[in-house]
Design a protein around this motif. Structure first.
Motif, PDB file in Angstrom:
ATOM      1  N   PHE A 222       0.841  -1.203   0.000  1.00 47.46           N
ATOM      2  CA  PHE A 222       0.000   0.000   0.000  1.00 47.46           C
ATOM      3  C   PHE A 222       0.876   1.253   0.000  1.00 47.46           C
ATOM      4  CE2 PHE A 222      -2.405   3.134   2.599  1.00 47.46           C
ATOM      5  CZ  PHE A 222      -3.378   3.401   1.660  1.00 47.46           C
ATOM      6  N   ILE A 223       1.899   1.239   0.856  1.00 51.59           N
ATOM      7  CA  ILE A 223       2.776   2.419   0.961  1.00 51.59           C
ATOM      8  C   ILE A 223       3.563   2.587  -0.347  1.00 51.59           C
ATOM      9  CG2 ILE A 223       4.850   3.306   2.151  1.00 51.59           C
ATOM     10  CD1 ILE A 223       3.478   2.100   4.727  1.00 51.59           C
ATOM     11  N   LYS A 224       4.000   1.447  -0.899  1.00 53.27           N
ATOM     12  CA  LYS A 224       4.735   1.533  -2.165  1.00 53.27           C
ATOM     13  C   LYS A 224       3.843   2.121  -3.246  1.00 53.27           C
ATOM     14  CE  LYS A 224       7.400  -2.373  -1.862  1.00 53.27           C
ATOM     15  NZ  LYS A 224       7.510  -3.725  -2.359  1.00 53.27           N
ATOM     16  N   THR A 225       2.577   1.749  -3.243  1.00 58.97           N
ATOM     17  CA  THR A 225       1.652   2.219  -4.283  1.00 58.97           C
ATOM     18  C   THR A 225       1.418   3.719  -4.168  1.00 58.97           C
ATOM     19  OG1 THR A 225       0.547   0.146  -3.857  1.00 58.97           O
ATOM     20  CG2 THR A 225      -0.556   1.610  -5.368  1.00 58.97           C
ATOM     21  N   ILE A 226       1.229   4.214  -2.942  1.00 56.22           N
ATOM     22  CA  ILE A 226       0.865   5.644  -2.831  1.00 56.22           C
ATOM     23  C   ILE A 226       2.112   6.538  -2.712  1.00 56.22           C
ATOM     24  CG2 ILE A 226      -1.409   5.192  -1.796  1.00 56.22           C
ATOM     25  CD1 ILE A 226      -0.201   5.938   0.902  1.00 56.22           C
ATOM     26  N   ARG A 227       3.290   5.910  -2.406  1.00 55.17           N
ATOM     27  CA  ARG A 227       4.514   6.703  -2.168  1.00 55.17           C
ATOM     28  C   ARG A 227       4.832   7.586  -3.379  1.00 55.17           C
ATOM     29  NH1 ARG A 227       9.100   2.906  -0.413  1.00 55.17           N
ATOM     30  NH2 ARG A 227       9.066   2.444  -2.616  1.00 55.17           N
ATOM     31  N   THR A 228       4.899   7.012  -4.569  1.00 53.39           N
ATOM     32  CA  THR A 228       5.272   7.779  -5.775  1.00 53.39           C
ATOM     33  C   THR A 228       4.276   8.904  -6.004  1.00 53.39           C
ATOM     34  OG1 THR A 228       5.529   5.512  -6.536  1.00 53.39           O
ATOM     35  CG2 THR A 228       6.237   7.231  -8.038  1.00 53.39           C
ATOM     36  N   ARG A 229       2.987   8.584  -5.825  1.00 51.32           N
ATOM     37  CA  ARG A 229       1.964   9.612  -6.060  1.00 51.32           C
ATOM     38  C   ARG A 229       2.131  10.787  -5.102  1.00 51.32           C
ATOM     39  NH1 ARG A 229      -2.369   5.842  -8.362  1.00 51.32           N
ATOM     40  NH2 ARG A 229      -0.860   4.169  -8.324  1.00 51.32           N
ATOM     41  N   ILE A 230       2.370  10.467  -3.841  1.00 48.71           N
ATOM     42  CA  ILE A 230       2.492  11.556  -2.850  1.00 48.71           C
ATOM     43  C   ILE A 230       3.737  12.398  -3.168  1.00 48.71           C
ATOM     44  CG2 ILE A 230       2.933  12.026  -0.400  1.00 48.71           C
ATOM     45  CD1 ILE A 230       1.037   9.664   0.207  1.00 48.71           C
ATOM     46  N   ILE A 231       4.839  11.734  -3.553  1.00 46.61           N
ATOM     47  CA  ILE A 231       6.052  12.495  -3.907  1.00 46.61           C
ATOM     48  C   ILE A 231       5.753  13.421  -5.089  1.00 46.61           C
ATOM     49  CG2 ILE A 231       8.400  12.252  -4.885  1.00 46.61           C
ATOM     50  CD1 ILE A 231       8.642   9.709  -3.118  1.00 46.61           C
ATOM     51  N   LEU A 232       5.001  12.874  -6.088  1.00 46.23           N
ATOM     52  CA  LEU A 232       4.657  13.688  -7.269  1.00 46.23           C
ATOM     53  C   LEU A 232       3.804  14.892  -6.865  1.00 46.23           C
ATOM     54  CD1 LEU A 232       3.970  11.091 -10.097  1.00 46.23           C
ATOM     55  CD2 LEU A 232       5.678  12.921 -10.103  1.00 46.23           C
ATOM     56  N   VAL A 233       2.833  14.627  -5.946  1.00 46.34           N
ATOM     57  CA  VAL A 233       1.939  15.711  -5.491  1.00 46.34           C
ATOM     58  C   VAL A 233       2.774  16.791  -4.788  1.00 46.34           C
ATOM     59  CG1 VAL A 233       0.107  16.294  -3.835  1.00 46.34           C
ATOM     60  CG2 VAL A 233      -0.132  14.302  -5.313  1.00 46.34           C
ATOM     61  N   ILE A 234       3.713  16.351  -3.897  1.00 43.85           N
ATOM     62  CA  ILE A 234       4.526  17.324  -3.144  1.00 43.85           C
ATOM     63  C   ILE A 234       5.423  18.116  -4.104  1.00 43.85           C
ATOM     64  CG2 ILE A 234       6.401  17.517  -1.425  1.00 43.85           C
ATOM     65  CD1 ILE A 234       5.000  15.134   0.012  1.00 43.85           C
ATOM     66  N   LEU A 235       6.010  17.406  -5.091  1.00 47.21           N
ATOM     67  CA  LEU A 235       6.885  18.104  -6.050  1.00 47.21           C
ATOM     68  C   LEU A 235       6.096  19.143  -6.843  1.00 47.21           C
ATOM     69  CD1 LEU A 235       9.227  15.315  -7.485  1.00 47.21           C
ATOM     70  CD2 LEU A 235       9.862  17.286  -6.100  1.00 47.21           C
ATOM     71  N   SER A 236       4.873  18.729  -7.307  1.00 50.25           N
ATOM     72  CA  SER A 236       4.080  19.701  -8.087  1.00 50.25           C
ATOM     73  C   SER A 236       3.627  20.853  -7.202  1.00 50.25           C
ATOM     74  CB  SER A 236       2.909  19.021  -8.773  1.00 50.25           C
ATOM     75  OG  SER A 236       2.171  18.327  -7.828  1.00 50.25           O
ATOM     76  N   THR A 237       3.415  20.626  -5.898  1.00 45.72           N
ATOM     77  CA  THR A 237       3.044  21.711  -4.974  1.00 45.72           C
ATOM     78  C   THR A 237       4.197  22.721  -4.866  1.00 45.72           C
ATOM     79  OG1 THR A 237       1.831  20.081  -3.697  1.00 45.72           O
ATOM     80  CG2 THR A 237       2.254  22.161  -2.626  1.00 45.72           C
ATOM     81  N   ILE A 238       5.426  22.154  -4.651  1.00 43.04           N
ATOM     82  CA  ILE A 238       6.590  23.046  -4.516  1.00 43.04           C
ATOM     83  C   ILE A 238       6.754  23.880  -5.779  1.00 43.04           C
ATOM     84  CG2 ILE A 238       9.124  23.060  -4.279  1.00 43.04           C
ATOM     85  CD1 ILE A 238       8.754  20.472  -2.546  1.00 43.04           C
ATOM     86  N   LEU A 239       6.573  23.179  -6.948  1.00 47.47           N
ATOM     87  CA  LEU A 239       6.723  23.885  -8.233  1.00 47.47           C
ATOM     88  C   LEU A 239       5.700  25.010  -8.342  1.00 47.47           C
ATOM     89  CD1 LEU A 239       8.627  23.322 -10.674  1.00 47.47           C
ATOM     90  CD2 LEU A 239       6.674  22.243 -11.779  1.00 47.47           C
ATOM     91  N   THR A 240       4.431  24.664  -8.011  1.00 53.44           N
ATOM     92  CA  THR A 240       3.351  25.674  -8.093  1.00 53.44           C
ATOM     93  C   THR A 240       3.656  26.839  -7.149  1.00 53.44           C
ATOM     94  OG1 THR A 240       1.887  23.777  -8.329  1.00 53.44           O
ATOM     95  CG2 THR A 240       0.837  25.911  -8.066  1.00 53.44           C
ATOM     96  N   TYR A 241       4.141  26.503  -5.945  1.00 60.74           N
ATOM     97  CA  TYR A 241       4.431  27.553  -4.964  1.00 60.74           C
ATOM     98  C   TYR A 241       5.538  28.468  -5.486  1.00 60.74           C
ATOM     99  CZ  TYR A 241       5.329  29.736  -0.467  1.00 60.74           C
ATOM    100  OH  TYR A 241       5.496  30.643   0.512  1.00 60.74           O
ATOM    101  N   VAL A 242       6.587  27.854  -6.078  1.00 58.61           N
ATOM    102  CA  VAL A 242       7.715  28.651  -6.603  1.00 58.61           C
ATOM    103  C   VAL A 242       7.221  29.552  -7.711  1.00 58.61           C
ATOM    104  CG1 VAL A 242       9.905  28.478  -7.860  1.00 58.61           C
ATOM    105  CG2 VAL A 242       9.469  26.981  -5.920  1.00 58.61           C
ATOM    106  N   VAL A 243       6.361  28.983  -8.620  1.00 56.79           N
ATOM    107  CA  VAL A 243       5.837  29.791  -9.743  1.00 56.79           C
ATOM    108  C   VAL A 243       5.027  30.962  -9.182  1.00 56.79           C
ATOM    109  CG1 VAL A 243       4.213  29.734 -11.686  1.00 56.79           C
ATOM    110  CG2 VAL A 243       5.862  27.888 -11.392  1.00 56.79           C
ATOM    111  N   CYS A 244       4.175  30.684  -8.196  1.00 58.53           N
ATOM    112  CA  CYS A 244       3.343  31.747  -7.588  1.00 58.53           C
ATOM    113  C   CYS A 244       4.227  32.847  -6.998  1.00 58.53           C
ATOM    114  CB  CYS A 244       2.454  31.153  -6.485  1.00 58.53           C
ATOM    115  SG  CYS A 244       1.103  30.218  -7.161  1.00 58.53           S
ATOM    116  N   GLN A 245       5.306  32.442  -6.304  1.00 56.82           N
ATOM    117  CA  GLN A 245       6.221  33.409  -5.684  1.00 56.82           C
ATOM    118  C   GLN A 245       6.885  34.238  -6.761  1.00 56.82           C
ATOM    119  OE1 GLN A 245       6.653  34.180  -2.420  1.00 56.82           O
ATOM    120  NE2 GLN A 245       4.935  32.771  -2.119  1.00 56.82           N
TER     121      GLN A 245
END
Ligand code: ADP
Length: 463
Positions: free
Chosen positions: A12-35
């Motif tokens: 279960f953790i292996k399945t959601i791990r990649t997705r959560i990392i992708l979500v966090i990376l896209s959040t950081i990217l969005t935050y940087v773009v907004c800044q």
């Protein structure tokens, strides 16, 4: 062992791990773009991130459901495998490794089973081959599955071909009676036996046995043809010899008896001192004739390998024997009780011998003023048991064991004067055995005698 297993967290953790990392990376990217564009959207970005993470977890959960079911099934299978100990440990660590290991073990298990099966087959083959009697195994549709080389050499005409393996049984045998026997066993799921049966000049005791599984399903039928040719021929020679001797002796005996009677008829011209010897000659030739008649009867019964059993009404036969007895002993007082509707499987003529002998004994050895013979019966699935009880003198324990022996007569004051050959009961026993039945006797001195006769009510069965 069949309890539900813990939730497979690793997968279960292996399945959601990649997705959560992708979500966090896209959040950081969005935050940087907004800044970069001076947009203060930190709060909105944070909420979207949380929603995406929750969605990733939910989707991960639903992906895990079929996998979890699969793991449960693997688990229920793996406990049945012999090498399953380490699988539970692996289960706690990595599910994919579990599946991989499971496949390996299954493969190993199948190989082992195949080896065990071929070893078993080899063993069965060796056992079948080492038996001197012909043996055949057919499946539940009467297709030949296995037979030994003795069977092949005795019954399969075309020796070169192997085509008979898996062939219908009727192509191997053209003997209708044996085929009937296999068919009967298949339908009734019961043993069938036939003694001294002749096939192509050889004699066999044939035993047909169904192979039944725990659910009462027929897995096949085993046929064993025990060869008895040699003993049968020796027995036949002995029986033929007795029959010939008895036959040859009866002719001069009849002539001696005839002359004795002729002389006795001329009593007035015959010297007085010759009368008694002539009377002795007459009674003794009569006894000898009886003896040879019985010997002949016995040898004829012994020489019959097989008797034709037919359903018959024993009550009417017993009533007929009863009236014969009334005619034979007009001066004796006796009662015979016959049960109604008594049916058995038997040979009418032979059973008439049986009950004539038994009733004759019960009457002639009875010294009571009024004889009483009660015939009763009870029935089970296979046999009809006929119980014949008289109120005669009874028989002592040590004599009781021997009365079925040939020529055995009880030597006592009461029986001395009664004529007999000592062959009656051994004829009775032979006939009952020929019917695949049994006879036994119970008695107490002074309290009468009881004969218990079991006769089959179904074809072929033998206990
Ligand atoms: P037998 O020709 O002498 O009657 P069997 O074989 O019929 O020969 O009987 C053997 C012996 O068993 C007889 O001699 C008799 O003494 C004894 N026996 C048979 N049946 C009875 C009976 N119902 N009651 C008492 N004795 C019997």
């Amino acid at each position: 062992m069949h309890n539900k297993k813990p939730f497979p967290w690793h997968y279960f953790i292996k399945t959601i791990r990649t997705r959560i990392i992708l979500v966090i990376l896209s959040t950081i990217l969005t935050y940087v773009v907004c800044q970069t564009y001076d947009q203060n959207q930190g709060k909105g970005v944070f909420i979207v991130t949380i929603i995406l993470i929750i969605l990733a977890i939910i989707q991960g959960y639903f992906r895990i459901v079929p996998f979890r079911n699969l793991l449960n099934r693997i688990d229920s299978v793996q406990v049945k495998l012999p090498h399953n100990k380490k699988l539970n440990l692996i289960y706690q660590k990595d599910e994919w490794v579990l599946i991989q290991e499971m496949l390996k073990l299954t493969e190993k298990y199948i190989n082992e089973q195949q080896q065990a099966l071929s070893a078993q087959e080899k063993r069965s083959h060796t056992i079948l081959e080492s038996i001197d009697d012909p043996i055949i195994l057919v499946d539940s549709f009467l297709n030949c599955k296995h037979y030994n080389s003795n069977f092949k050499s005795k019954f399969i005409k075309d020796k070169k071909t192997k085509v008979y393996m898996d062939e219908k049984l009727w192509k191997v045998f053209d003997d209708d009676k044996i085929l009937d026997l296999f068919q009967w066993t298949k339908e009734k799921k019961e043993n069938a036996r036939i003694k001294g049966y002749e096939i192509d000049g050889d004699y066999y005791d044939i035993s047909i046995t169904p192979i039944i599984d725990a659910n009462n399903q027929n897995l096949g039928i085993l046929g064993i043809f025990h060869t008895v040719t040699e003993s049968k021929l020796t027995e036949k020679m002995r029986v033929d010899f007795v029959a010939n001797v008895s036959h040859e002796i009866r002719t001069p005996l009849t002539s001696i008896k005839g002359f004795a009677q002729l002389l006795l008829a001329q009593k007035d011209i015959c010297p007085k001192e010759l009368i008694t010897p002539l009377e002795r000659i007459n009674t003794n030739t009569e006894r000898l004739k009886d003896l040879f008649d019985n010997l002949l009867k016995l040898s004829v019964i012994e020489s019959r390998y097989d008797i034709d059993l037919e359903e018959m009404n024993l009550s009417s036969l017993l009533n007929q024997v009863k009236s014969n007895m009334k005619a034979k002993y007009p001066s004796k007082k006796f009662e015979i009780e016959v049960p109604p509707n008594l049916n058995v499987l038997g040979d009418k003529k032979l059973l008439e011998h049986v009950f004539t002998n038994l009733l004759d004994n019960s009457i002639k050895y009875n010294d009571k003023a009024e004889g009483k013979i009660i015939i009763a019966n009870k029935e089970d699935e296979k046999f009809s048991t006929i119980i014949l009880n008289d109120n005669g003198p009874g028989i002592k324990g040590e004599e009781l064991k021997r009365i079925f022996e040939r020529f055995y007569r009880i030597q006592g004051q009461s029986t001395k004067a009664i004529e007999g050959t000592g062959l009656g009961l051994s004829i009775v026993k032979h006939i009952v055995n020929k019917h695949q039945g049994q006879i036994s006797v119970e008695s107490e001195v002074g309290n009468g005698t009881t004969f218990i006769i079991q006769l089959p009510i179904k074809k072929y069965t033998q206990g």
